[in-house]
Design an enzyme around this catalytic site. Sequence first.
Site, PDB file in Angstrom:
ATOM      1  N   ASN A 156      20.454  25.929 -40.810  1.00 28.11           N
ATOM      2  CA  ASN A 156      21.794  27.254 -41.644  1.00 28.11           C
ATOM      3  C   ASN A 156      22.649  26.133 -42.654  1.00 28.11           C
ATOM      4  OD1 ASN A 156      22.929  29.106 -42.307  1.00 28.11           O
ATOM      5  ND2 ASN A 156      23.263  30.137 -40.393  1.00 28.11           N
ATOM      6  N   ARG A 179      20.070  41.374 -48.074  1.00 24.96           N
ATOM      7  CA  ARG A 179      21.358  41.084 -48.550  1.00 24.96           C
ATOM      8  C   ARG A 179      20.881  41.223 -50.516  1.00 24.96           C
ATOM      9  NH1 ARG A 179      24.998  37.417 -44.721  1.00 24.96           N
ATOM     10  NH2 ARG A 179      26.376  38.280 -46.022  1.00 24.96           N
ATOM     11  N   TYR A 196      27.820  38.893 -39.242  1.00 25.13           N
ATOM     12  CA  TYR A 196      27.539  37.621 -38.358  1.00 25.13           C
ATOM     13  C   TYR A 196      27.717  37.344 -36.812  1.00 25.13           C
ATOM     14  CZ  TYR A 196      27.082  35.373 -43.128  1.00 25.13           C
ATOM     15  OH  TYR A 196      26.598  35.889 -44.053  1.00 25.13           O
ATOM     16  N   GLU A 204      14.633  25.954 -41.086  1.00 26.61           N
ATOM     17  CA  GLU A 204      15.718  26.386 -41.265  1.00 26.61           C
ATOM     18  C   GLU A 204      16.072  27.654 -41.538  1.00 26.61           C
ATOM     19  OE1 GLU A 204      14.979  27.229 -45.361  1.00 26.61           O
ATOM     20  OE2 GLU A 204      16.894  28.934 -45.732  1.00 26.61           O
ATOM     21  N   ARG A 220      34.639  36.433 -38.500  1.00 25.56           N
ATOM     22  CA  ARG A 220      34.519  35.681 -40.259  1.00 25.56           C
ATOM     23  C   ARG A 220      33.513  37.210 -40.481  1.00 25.56           C
ATOM     24  NH1 ARG A 220      28.943  32.773 -42.482  1.00 25.56           N
ATOM     25  NH2 ARG A 220      29.505  33.513 -44.824  1.00 25.56           N
ATOM     26  N   ALA A 264      26.138  29.347 -47.269  1.00 24.33           N
ATOM     27  CA  ALA A 264      25.481  29.478 -48.910  1.00 24.33           C
ATOM     28  C   ALA A 264      24.927  28.415 -49.293  1.00 24.33           C
ATOM     29  CB  ALA A 264      27.421  29.310 -49.068  1.00 24.33           C
ATOM     30  N   PRO A 269      28.905  25.574 -44.378  1.00 20.50           N
ATOM     31  CA  PRO A 269      30.393  25.700 -44.550  1.00 20.50           C
ATOM     32  C   PRO A 269      30.586  27.333 -44.153  1.00 20.50           C
ATOM     33  CG  PRO A 269      29.392  25.784 -46.566  1.00 20.50           C
ATOM     34  CD  PRO A 269      28.046  25.020 -45.708  1.00 20.50           C
ATOM     35  N   ASN A 270      31.359  27.336 -43.688  1.00 16.43           N
ATOM     36  CA  ASN A 270      32.319  28.877 -43.082  1.00 16.43           C
ATOM     37  C   ASN A 270      31.912  29.404 -41.161  1.00 16.43           C
ATOM     38  OD1 ASN A 270      33.561  29.834 -45.103  1.00 16.43           O
ATOM     39  ND2 ASN A 270      31.675  29.963 -46.894  1.00 16.43           N
ATOM     40  N   HIS A 296      18.731  31.623 -40.758  1.00 19.49           N
ATOM     41  CA  HIS A 296      20.015  32.709 -40.748  1.00 19.49           C
ATOM     42  C   HIS A 296      20.233  33.278 -39.808  1.00 19.49           C
ATOM     43  CE1 HIS A 296      19.743  30.324 -44.967  1.00 19.49           C
ATOM     44  NE2 HIS A 296      18.909  30.924 -44.961  1.00 19.49           N
TER      45      HIS A 296
HETATM   46  C1  DQA Z   1      23.677  32.794 -43.469  1.00 14.71           C
HETATM   47  C2  DQA Z   1      23.416  33.536 -44.953  1.00 14.71           C
HETATM   48  C3  DQA Z   1      23.985  32.865 -46.239  1.00 14.71           C
HETATM   49  O1  DQA Z   1      23.481  33.730 -47.210  1.00 14.71           O
HETATM   50  C4  DQA Z   1      25.467  33.054 -46.030  1.00 14.71           C
HETATM   51  O2  DQA Z   1      25.592  32.420 -47.947  1.00 14.71           O
HETATM   52  C5  DQA Z   1      26.053  32.462 -45.308  1.00 14.71           C
HETATM   53  C6  DQA Z   1      25.185  32.622 -43.675  1.00 14.71           C
HETATM   54  C7  DQA Z   1      23.533  33.004 -42.195  1.00 14.71           C
HETATM   55  O3  DQA Z   1      23.084  32.439 -41.654  1.00 14.71           O
HETATM   56  O4  DQA Z   1      22.799  34.602 -42.123  1.00 14.71           O
HETATM   57  O5  DQA Z   1      27.191  31.080 -45.185  1.00 14.71           O
HETATM   58  O6  DQA Z   1      23.649  31.236 -43.624  1.00 14.71           O
END
Ligand code: DQA
Length: 142
Positions: free
Chosen positions: A73, A106, A22, A97, A17, A76, A9-10, A99
């Site tokens: 990825n 964070r 990011y 995984e 964003r 959240a 998501p997002n 990020h």
């Molecule tokens: C994320 C880190 C997560 O905590 C966050 O909710 C994201 C992006 C990252 O790529 O840094 O949506 O996965």
Amino acid sequence: TRVLVLNGPNLGRLGSREPDVYGSTTFAGLVERCHKTAAELGLDADVRQTDDEAELVHWLHEAADAGTPVVLNPAAFTHYSYALRDACAQLGAPLIEVHISNPAAREEFRHTSVVAGVATGTVAGFGLGSYDLALRAVAGLV
Ligand code: DQA
């Protein structure tokens, strides 16, 4: 070798964003970068994004059934989705995984990953470069 690059998501909103966290590259830019990096490594990347937990779980079932390696990825969902973790646990091929940011640096709630324990390994904190490193890891494992 085919590799699924799945984004939660997002992440479709990359570029607009929280660019301080990011970066300013759009999701389309990320897709292009993954295709290019994968091709250099002799991989064929299928890059997808969804805001929907069920859809992400179904894509992982697809990878489990086909024996496809996955770069994920979970966004959240990383921090609380046991459904996603259980889907990841069914994978036979490598799971990396990724990020963009470094969640450990964070907020407290980002310090836990329910996915990490069933992943082959994790790459975090290198911006979109995290995906390059994850694809490199896949290429070294398959
Ligand atoms: C994320 C880190 C997560 O905590 C966050 O909710 C994201 C992006 C990252 O790529 O840094 O949506 O996965």
